[in-house]
Design a protein around this motif. Structure first.
Motif, PDB file in Angstrom:
ATOM      1  N   ASP A  20      77.324  37.732 117.993  1.00  0.00           N
ATOM      2  CA  ASP A  20      77.820  36.602 117.617  1.00  0.00           C
ATOM      3  C   ASP A  20      77.216  35.613 118.760  1.00  0.00           C
ATOM      4  OD1 ASP A  20      79.238  37.770 115.826  1.00  0.00           O
ATOM      5  OD2 ASP A  20      81.095  37.903 116.887  1.00  0.00           O
ATOM      6  N   VAL A  21      77.120  35.682 119.967  1.00  0.00           N
ATOM      7  CA  VAL A  21      76.928  34.533 120.892  1.00  0.00           C
ATOM      8  C   VAL A  21      75.507  34.481 120.981  1.00  0.00           C
ATOM      9  CG1 VAL A  21      76.200  34.485 123.184  1.00  0.00           C
ATOM     10  CG2 VAL A  21      78.256  35.473 122.941  1.00  0.00           C
ATOM     11  N   LEU A  22      74.556  35.555 120.316  1.00  0.00           N
ATOM     12  CA  LEU A  22      73.016  35.029 119.981  1.00  0.00           C
ATOM     13  C   LEU A  22      72.901  34.017 118.772  1.00  0.00           C
ATOM     14  CD1 LEU A  22      71.686  38.656 120.992  1.00  0.00           C
ATOM     15  CD2 LEU A  22      71.133  36.490 122.236  1.00  0.00           C
ATOM     16  N   GLY A  23      73.733  34.518 117.883  1.00  0.00           N
ATOM     17  CA  GLY A  23      73.754  33.714 116.691  1.00  0.00           C
ATOM     18  C   GLY A  23      74.300  32.174 116.998  1.00  0.00           C
ATOM     19  N   VAL A  24      75.287  32.219 117.382  1.00  0.00           N
ATOM     20  CA  VAL A  24      75.705  30.702 117.714  1.00  0.00           C
ATOM     21  C   VAL A  24      74.658  29.945 118.892  1.00  0.00           C
ATOM     22  CG1 VAL A  24      78.145  30.995 117.092  1.00  0.00           C
ATOM     23  CG2 VAL A  24      77.532  31.324 119.538  1.00  0.00           C
ATOM     24  N   ILE A  25      74.270  30.688 119.732  1.00  0.00           N
ATOM     25  CA  ILE A  25      73.279  29.816 120.462  1.00  0.00           C
ATOM     26  C   ILE A  25      71.885  29.477 119.686  1.00  0.00           C
ATOM     27  CG2 ILE A  25      71.564  30.233 122.368  1.00  0.00           C
ATOM     28  CD1 ILE A  25      73.674  31.947 123.731  1.00  0.00           C
ATOM     29  N   GLY A  26      71.774  30.215 118.574  1.00  0.00           N
ATOM     30  CA  GLY A  26      70.475  29.972 117.814  1.00  0.00           C
ATOM     31  C   GLY A  26      70.722  28.741 116.927  1.00  0.00           C
ATOM     32  N   CYS A  27      71.865  28.672 116.629  1.00  0.00           N
ATOM     33  CA  CYS A  27      72.366  27.470 115.632  1.00  0.00           C
ATOM     34  C   CYS A  27      72.854  26.418 116.540  1.00  0.00           C
ATOM     35  CB  CYS A  27      73.649  27.828 115.006  1.00  0.00           C
ATOM     36  SG  CYS A  27      73.346  29.000 113.680  1.00  0.00           S
ATOM     37  N   ARG A  28      73.034  26.716 117.995  1.00  0.00           N
ATOM     38  CA  ARG A  28      73.149  25.455 119.144  1.00  0.00           C
ATOM     39  C   ARG A  28      74.733  24.857 118.775  1.00  0.00           C
ATOM     40  NH1 ARG A  28      69.154  25.010 122.283  1.00  0.00           N
ATOM     41  NH2 ARG A  28      69.396  22.938 123.289  1.00  0.00           N
ATOM     42  N   ALA A  63      70.285  22.909 127.939  1.00  0.00           N
ATOM     43  CA  ALA A  63      69.109  22.063 128.143  1.00  0.00           C
ATOM     44  C   ALA A  63      67.861  23.153 128.114  1.00  0.00           C
ATOM     45  CB  ALA A  63      69.370  21.626 129.837  1.00  0.00           C
ATOM     46  N   THR A  64      68.201  24.106 127.673  1.00  0.00           N
ATOM     47  CA  THR A  64      66.999  25.387 127.657  1.00  0.00           C
ATOM     48  C   THR A  64      66.643  25.657 126.411  1.00  0.00           C
ATOM     49  OG1 THR A  64      68.383  27.227 128.400  1.00  0.00           O
ATOM     50  CG2 THR A  64      67.305  25.702 130.279  1.00  0.00           C
ATOM     51  N   ARG A  65      65.758  26.737 126.314  1.00  0.00           N
ATOM     52  CA  ARG A  65      65.683  27.325 125.093  1.00  0.00           C
ATOM     53  C   ARG A  65      65.819  28.830 125.320  1.00  0.00           C
ATOM     54  NH1 ARG A  65      63.864  24.904 120.856  1.00  0.00           N
ATOM     55  NH2 ARG A  65      62.864  26.611 119.817  1.00  0.00           N
TER      56      ARG A  65
END
Length: 90
Positions: A20-28, A63-65
């Protein structure tokens, strides 16, 4: 094609909270991510720097990718409490 393989790997072999964390980071989606992060978390970046606190981590991520699957993580109260990016020192 590689993205589809990566998504399948994440979907099948990663803890649901990490997924879930990876998914929402990907969606920002920072509002959703806030709910998944413990207020006092420790996030170790790929350069070995440790960022403490949910607000600081959210600013760092904005601020980062950043953020592939972590090399280490810890959950507390069903939220991410510790996260070590690949290359970071845990």
């Amino acid at each position: 094609m590689a993205l589809r393989a990566f998504e399948e790997l994440v979907r099948t072999s990663v803890d649901p909270v990490v997924r879930d964390v990876l998914g929402v980071i990907g969606c920002r989606d920072w509002d959703e991510l806030r709910l998944l992060l413990h207020p006092y978390l420790h996030w170790t970046s790929s350069d070995g720097r440790t960022i403490r606190g949910r607000r600081n981590v959210l600013a760092y991520l904005a601020a980062t990718r950043s953020a592939g699957s972590p090399t280490e993580y810890e959950l507390r109260d069903a939220q991410i409490y510790r996260w070590t990016e690949p290359g970071g020192i845990g």
